[in-house]
Motif scaffolding. Sequence first.
Motif, PDB file in Angstrom:
ATOM      1  N   UNK A   6      -0.326   2.020  12.090  1.00  0.00           N
ATOM      2  CA  UNK A   6      -0.087   2.884  11.224  1.00  0.00           C
ATOM      3  C   UNK A   6      -0.806   3.864  10.832  1.00  0.00           C
ATOM      4  N   UNK A   7      -1.851   3.291  10.542  1.00  0.00           N
ATOM      5  CA  UNK A   7      -3.287   3.934   9.646  1.00  0.00           C
ATOM      6  C   UNK A   7      -3.678   5.142  10.840  1.00  0.00           C
ATOM      7  N   UNK A   8      -3.768   4.594  12.184  1.00  0.00           N
ATOM      8  CA  UNK A   8      -4.357   5.404  12.843  1.00  0.00           C
ATOM      9  C   UNK A   8      -3.761   6.214  13.460  1.00  0.00           C
ATOM     10  N   UNK A  55       0.661  -1.219  -0.366  1.00  0.00           N
ATOM     11  CA  UNK A  55      -0.034  -0.189  -0.159  1.00  0.00           C
ATOM     12  C   UNK A  55       0.794   1.147  -0.127  1.00  0.00           C
ATOM     13  N   UNK A  56       0.545   1.718  -0.804  1.00  0.00           N
ATOM     14  CA  UNK A  56       1.266   3.481  -0.964  1.00  0.00           C
ATOM     15  C   UNK A  56       0.092   4.533  -0.464  1.00  0.00           C
ATOM     16  N   UNK A  57       0.096   5.760   0.649  1.00  0.00           N
ATOM     17  CA  UNK A  57      -0.375   6.941   0.777  1.00  0.00           C
ATOM     18  C   UNK A  57       0.067   8.145   0.806  1.00  0.00           C
ATOM     19  N   UNK A  58      -0.921   8.496   0.235  1.00  0.00           N
ATOM     20  CA  UNK A  58      -0.066  10.540   0.378  1.00  0.00           C
ATOM     21  C   UNK A  58       0.582  11.277   1.863  1.00  0.00           C
ATOM     22  N   UNK A  59       1.327  12.049   1.715  1.00  0.00           N
ATOM     23  CA  UNK A  59       1.067  12.692   3.960  1.00  0.00           C
ATOM     24  C   UNK A  59       0.086  13.470   3.592  1.00  0.00           C
ATOM     25  N   UNK A  60      -0.514  13.817   2.049  1.00  0.00           N
ATOM     26  CA  UNK A  60      -2.308  14.214   2.347  1.00  0.00           C
ATOM     27  C   UNK A  60      -2.067  15.752   3.033  1.00  0.00           C
ATOM     28  N   UNK A  92       6.620  11.640  -1.696  1.00  0.00           N
ATOM     29  CA  UNK A  92       7.745  11.095  -0.845  1.00  0.00           C
ATOM     30  C   UNK A  92       6.806  10.119   0.248  1.00  0.00           C
ATOM     31  N   UNK A  93       5.699   9.385  -0.639  1.00  0.00           N
ATOM     32  CA  UNK A  93       4.104   8.541  -0.410  1.00  0.00           C
ATOM     33  C   UNK A  93       4.741   7.923   1.036  1.00  0.00           C
ATOM     34  N   UNK A  94       4.177   7.320   2.328  1.00  0.00           N
ATOM     35  CA  UNK A  94       4.420   6.258   3.534  1.00  0.00           C
ATOM     36  C   UNK A  94       3.916   5.220   3.064  1.00  0.00           C
ATOM     37  N   UNK A  95       4.383   3.921   3.236  1.00  0.00           N
ATOM     38  CA  UNK A  95       3.525   2.843   3.453  1.00  0.00           C
ATOM     39  C   UNK A  95       3.657   2.116   4.160  1.00  0.00           C
ATOM     40  N   UNK A  96       2.486   2.591   4.980  1.00  0.00           N
ATOM     41  CA  UNK A  96       1.781   1.855   5.553  1.00  0.00           C
ATOM     42  C   UNK A  96       1.741   0.400   6.196  1.00  0.00           C
ATOM     43  N   UNK A  97       1.356   0.060   6.667  1.00  0.00           N
ATOM     44  CA  UNK A  97       1.760  -2.053   6.993  1.00  0.00           C
ATOM     45  C   UNK A  97       0.571  -2.584   7.705  1.00  0.00           C
TER      46      UNK A  97
END
Length: 301
Positions: free
Chosen positions: A289-291, A249-254, A280-285
């Motif tokens: 990490x999400x919360x 998964x990849x997540x933007x800095x938002x 510079x996206x994050x990769x939550x696992x």
Amino acid sequence: MANELRFDGRVAVVTGAGNGVGRSHALLLASRGAKVVVNDLGGSRHGEGKSSAAADSVVAEIKAAGGEAVANYDSVEDGGKIVQNALDTFGGVDIVVNNAGILRDVSFHKMTVQDWDLVYRVHLNGTFRVTHAAWPHMREKGYGRVVMTASASGIYGNFGQANYSAAKLGIYGFANSLTIEGRTKNLHVNTIAPVAGSRMTETMMPKEVVEIIKSEYVSPLVAYLCHESCQETGGLFEVGGGWVTKLRWERTKGHGFNPKLPFTPEDIAGKWDRIVDFTNADHPVTTEDSVQAVLVNLKSK
Ligand code: NAI
């Protein structure tokens, strides 16, 4: 072969092993010493009918090569019977390869409830039924390897496959939680999205492509993931034609709005470029990490 990865003393259940990719998994595992339950309902690619012929012929192939196998003709919807067959014949179950599958392709506006239900019942519910029956035995033994079969259609979507896509990505979600529950018991769960020329895909790919993308190219990854030396768990892999790769998964800095102040749809529109910018996206696992990102935003304002 020196350093050959062997499965002597291991019992493997491979569902849908009468044809295509599952047949190839069963043959490879058996050739490396596993005792294999070759499960196959023997129906059509649309899930109609049944027959013992497919499973019987793979068992005959395994035995002719000097391996050990038993045929099972139950539907994965009766997963308990398949696992019981492993227990009765070979005294345990160490490896489950959930592979059985059918298609009911039709564009969503023409899809019937039956098209949805049958695909769900075979793929997601069938995967649940077999794994659910095997899981307590693996936990008790403190050893287990489970491979799930998803699909690029579930990961990316595909025209005419809303039922199949939902079931296939559901299988990955199922695997994600089993990964967490299985970790402390040495139960590893991984998911593949294969591509192979088979009776399932022969009408979707050009004939010359079907002939060269062999099912056999998927099985080495599956066998490795099933081996006791493999510490990978929770992985999602695309595999086919000799190519093996892992997804994440990849997540933007938002953008963090101040939750103590009202913010509006117009504020969202104003920050849209940043919300969808993967630089510079994050990769939550993990769910933590999400919360965590939410908590950080709450505390920082
Ligand atoms: P296939 O049609 O050659 O083999 C599937 C086997 O599953 C058949 O032998 C069938 O009789 C058996 N089966 C169907 N329903 C069953 C049930 N209820 N209980 C027990 N066995 C049942 O298909 P293929 O291509 O080998 O597919 C294997 C798996 O890989 C499936 O889960 C499929 O969705 C998945 N897959 C395949 C792709 C490909 O490119 N071939 C692409 C993406 C996913």
